[in-house]
Design a protein around this motif. Sequence first.
Motif, short mmCIF file in Angstrom:
data_model
loop_
_atom_site.label_atom_id
_atom_site.label_comp_id
_atom_site.label_asym_id
_atom_site.label_seq_id
_atom_site.Cartn_x
_atom_site.Cartn_y
_atom_site.Cartn_z
N CYS A 1 69.77 107.62 94.00
CA CYS A 1 69.32 108.68 93.17
C CYS A 1 70.34 109.48 92.92
CB CYS A 1 67.96 109.34 93.76
SG CYS A 1 67.91 109.61 95.32
N ASP A 2 71.44 109.22 92.49
CA ASP A 2 72.52 110.33 92.26
C ASP A 2 72.54 110.64 90.67
OD1 ASP A 2 73.16 107.72 91.85
OD2 ASP A 2 75.19 107.83 91.82
N ASN A 3 71.43 110.22 89.95
CA ASN A 3 71.44 110.78 88.62
C ASN A 3 70.20 110.82 88.07
OD1 ASN A 3 72.09 111.56 85.97
ND2 ASN A 3 72.98 109.62 85.32
N ILE A 4 69.51 111.90 88.67
CA ILE A 4 68.13 112.12 88.21
C ILE A 4 68.00 113.47 87.22
CG2 ILE A 4 65.62 112.91 89.04
CD1 ILE A 4 65.97 110.91 91.33
N ASN A 5 67.57 113.35 86.21
CA ASN A 5 67.52 114.36 85.14
C ASN A 5 65.96 115.00 84.95
OD1 ASN A 5 70.28 114.05 84.73
ND2 ASN A 5 69.93 112.75 83.09
N SER A 6 66.00 116.22 85.09
CA SER A 6 64.75 116.91 84.60
C SER A 6 64.48 117.35 83.16
CB SER A 6 64.61 118.28 85.60
OG SER A 6 63.50 118.84 85.24
N ILE A 7 63.55 117.13 82.55
CA ILE A 7 63.18 117.42 81.26
C ILE A 7 61.52 118.07 81.11
CG2 ILE A 7 62.78 116.70 78.96
CD1 ILE A 7 64.92 114.67 79.57
N ILE A 8 61.63 119.28 80.69
CA ILE A 8 60.49 119.87 80.50
C ILE A 8 59.68 119.66 78.84
CG2 ILE A 8 58.66 121.99 80.62
CD1 ILE A 8 60.24 120.87 83.37
N CYS A 9 58.57 118.82 78.69
CA CYS A 9 58.27 118.72 77.30
C CYS A 9 57.02 119.47 76.94
CB CYS A 9 58.01 117.35 77.29
SG CYS A 9 59.58 116.33 76.80
N PHE A 10 57.25 120.12 75.74
CA PHE A 10 56.01 120.60 75.38
C PHE A 10 55.45 119.94 73.90
CE2 PHE A 10 57.57 124.28 77.93
CZ PHE A 10 56.10 124.93 78.33
N ASN A 11 54.21 119.99 73.78
CA ASN A 11 53.86 119.38 72.67
C ASN A 11 54.09 120.12 71.07
OD1 ASN A 11 51.75 121.39 72.17
ND2 ASN A 11 50.29 119.86 73.30
N GLU A 12 53.77 119.57 70.17
CA GLU A 12 54.06 120.37 69.00
C GLU A 12 53.17 121.22 68.36
OE1 GLU A 12 57.03 118.93 67.44
OE2 GLU A 12 56.76 117.55 69.07
N GLU A 13 52.49 121.63 69.34
CA GLU A 13 51.62 122.97 68.93
C GLU A 13 51.87 124.09 69.64
OE1 GLU A 13 47.37 122.07 69.97
OE2 GLU A 13 47.24 120.32 68.99
N ALA A 14 53.03 123.87 70.49
CA ALA A 14 53.52 125.04 71.24
C ALA A 14 54.69 125.52 70.21
CB ALA A 14 53.91 124.49 72.68
#
Length: 226
Positions: free
Chosen positions: A157-170
């Motif tokens: 698990c040497d390449n785990i990326n974090s992404i935070i997604c907000f919907n289009e209303e934000a």
Amino acid sequence: MLFVFLIAITAIAIVIIVIIVKDNQKSRYGSKKGRRQKERTPVSNRQAEYQKRKGTRGEYQTALEINKLLPDAKILMNTYIPNKNGYTEIDIIVIAIQAIYVIENKNYSGWIFGSEQDQYWTVTFPHVKHQFYNPVKQNNTHIFYLKNLLNKNGYRCDNINSIICFNEEASLKKIISNTPVIKTKDIKYYINLNHRSYSREEVESIYKFLLPYSQQSTKIKNEHIN
């Protein structure tokens, strides 16, 4: 004398009738009030159900965007990973040959403010402000326990990326973060299609290992909510 007696009897009868009528009116009012109170309960239930469905729709919309970019990737939703207190819930895990992406999906409307170092972020509506736990920190915790689980079971698990997604209303107004904090439609800019970290066999193996954790019982889900 008889006339007086009849008048007294009549007066007593009138008093009894008035009491009975008032009691009936109270009973009807109470029953109507009770019915009105009972009728209010489904409204709050519908509101809670709406919020739940809204969150689910947001997560599925993000998953659909990922599937367009990475049609061969394996996607897990609402995965319950063991932690020291029970479980931590990860909204979306994408297992692809490029990388493993851990996505925290936020379904907020309004203006969003926050820094990677803050404990809480703020969502602002006209005349109203609401704070919520920093989603970058929240997702870092998810990744910590996911890595711990994979490492213990012999998976890379040497390449785990974090992404935070907000919907289009934000509306992302002032965000200071090294971790991508984006709208769902912009996720394509944060997927490195040319990179390769895992073989197809590894992708399949990790997916099969994590799949049961996305199929937890209602009891475990309720314990996590509590």
